[in-house]
Design a protein around this motif. Structure first.
Motif, PDB file in Angstrom:
ATOM      1  N   GLU A 236      35.545  -5.383  38.414  1.00 57.30           N
ATOM      2  CA  GLU A 236      34.739  -4.273  38.924  1.00 57.30           C
ATOM      3  C   GLU A 236      34.548  -4.362  40.436  1.00 57.30           C
ATOM      4  O   GLU A 236      34.580  -3.342  41.133  1.00 57.30           O
TER       5      GLU A 236
ATOM      6  N   GLU B 113      37.867  -3.506  42.089  1.00 58.69           N
ATOM      7  CA  GLU B 113      38.097  -2.064  41.992  1.00 58.69           C
ATOM      8  C   GLU B 113      37.353  -1.327  43.093  1.00 58.69           C
ATOM      9  O   GLU B 113      37.923  -0.471  43.784  1.00 58.69           O
ATOM     10  N   ARG B 114      36.096  -1.675  43.283  1.00 58.49           N
ATOM     11  CA  ARG B 114      35.296  -1.019  44.328  1.00 58.49           C
ATOM     12  C   ARG B 114      35.861  -1.290  45.723  1.00 58.49           C
ATOM     13  O   ARG B 114      36.021  -0.380  46.534  1.00 58.49           O
TER      14      ARG B 114
ATOM     15  N   ALA C 192      39.269   0.400  46.366  1.00 54.12           N
ATOM     16  CA  ALA C 192      39.096   1.840  46.583  1.00 54.12           C
ATOM     17  C   ALA C 192      38.526   2.125  47.962  1.00 54.12           C
ATOM     18  O   ALA C 192      38.932   3.082  48.634  1.00 54.12           O
ATOM     19  N   GLU C 193      37.588   1.285  48.414  1.00 55.20           N
ATOM     20  CA  GLU C 193      36.930   1.515  49.706  1.00 55.20           C
ATOM     21  C   GLU C 193      37.806   1.111  50.891  1.00 55.20           C
ATOM     22  O   GLU C 193      37.846   1.811  51.909  1.00 55.20           O
TER      23      GLU C 193
ATOM     24  N   ARG D 165      36.830   7.550  39.342  1.00 54.45           N
ATOM     25  CA  ARG D 165      37.226   7.936  40.695  1.00 54.45           C
ATOM     26  C   ARG D 165      37.839   6.779  41.481  1.00 54.45           C
ATOM     27  O   ARG D 165      38.851   6.938  42.164  1.00 54.45           O
ATOM     28  N   ALA D 166      37.238   5.603  41.403  1.00 52.81           N
ATOM     29  CA  ALA D 166      37.755   4.462  42.163  1.00 52.81           C
ATOM     30  C   ALA D 166      39.179   4.122  41.730  1.00 52.81           C
ATOM     31  O   ALA D 166      40.066   3.921  42.576  1.00 52.81           O
ATOM     32  N   THR D 167      39.411   4.080  40.429  1.00 59.76           N
ATOM     33  CA  THR D 167      40.754   3.784  39.929  1.00 59.76           C
ATOM     34  C   THR D 167      41.743   4.860  40.349  1.00 59.76           C
ATOM     35  O   THR D 167      42.886   4.571  40.725  1.00 59.76           O
TER      36      THR D 167
END
Length: 200
Positions: A17, A20-21, A24-25, A100-102
């Motif tokens: 997790e 993933e964050r 994405a960022e 959304r992140a994925t």
């Protein structure tokens, strides 16, 4: 003393997790495993205990998402093609927003990583197959599997591309109303002869 299995699983999930964050960022290349470990609050070695490489961690993020079919089958409610199309669009858009992140990671990393591009293709195919199956169950669907399959691919492509542009107003079904109408007209059997009431 070895940690309980559920604790190890919790730490692994926390790493996934957090990665993933951060991916994405900041992007995959700009995110180090040391930063992932730091923000997850775990020792750096624990990342490599669960994942042999950073790429393996990236693949876990993409591969361990809920299958599209699990969510899209809920759109099978509704007897007509038009109603099913509306539900499919809304359901897909909500799932993509929830993930959304994925979605950002896949869209960005598929360009240069064959493993991610391959997984994206698998997810597209699964979604298209499921949408075609859901549409095929409508009471008023045409007897033309090739046309239904093409419509399914168009719906999946359209909704995915729409979610790339954020901040749009209205519900997904309203944004895609013209496409839904066009596809519904193409996929709906001709009306019953005069004097025969079609089923709703």
């Amino acid at each position: 003393m070895t940690a309980p299995a559920h604790a190890r699983h919790t730490k692994r999930q926390l790493i996934v997790e957090t990665a993933e964050r951060l991916f994405a960022e900041h992007g995959y290349d700009a995110t180090s495993t040391a930063r992932i470990a730091h923000e997850a609050g775990v020792p750096s070695g624990l990342v490599f205990y669960h994942f042999a490489t950073k790429l393996e961690l990236l693949l876990a993020i993409v591969q361990e998402r809920p299958a599209p079919s699990e969510v899209l089958r809920t759109a099978a409610r509704g007897r007509t093609v038009r109603r099913r199309l509306r539900r499919i669009v809304d359901t897909m858009a909500q799932q993509l927003e929830d993930d959304r992140a994925t979605r950002i990671i896949v869209f960005r990393e598929a360009q240069g990583r064959p493993e991610i591009a391959s997984r994206a293709a698998e997810l597209f195919e699964e979604a298209a197959v499921t949408v075609a199956e859901v549409l095929a169950g409508a009471d008023d669907i045409v007897d033309d599997p090739a046309r239904v399959r093409t419509a399914a691919e168009l719906v999946v492509s359209r909704v995915f591309l729409d979610t790339v542009a954020l901040g749009q107003d209205d519900t997904p079904a309203k944004r895609h109303a013209a496409v839904i109408d066009l596809l519904a007209e193409s996929l709906t059997r001709p009306a019953a002869p005069h004097g025969v009431r079609p089923q709703n």
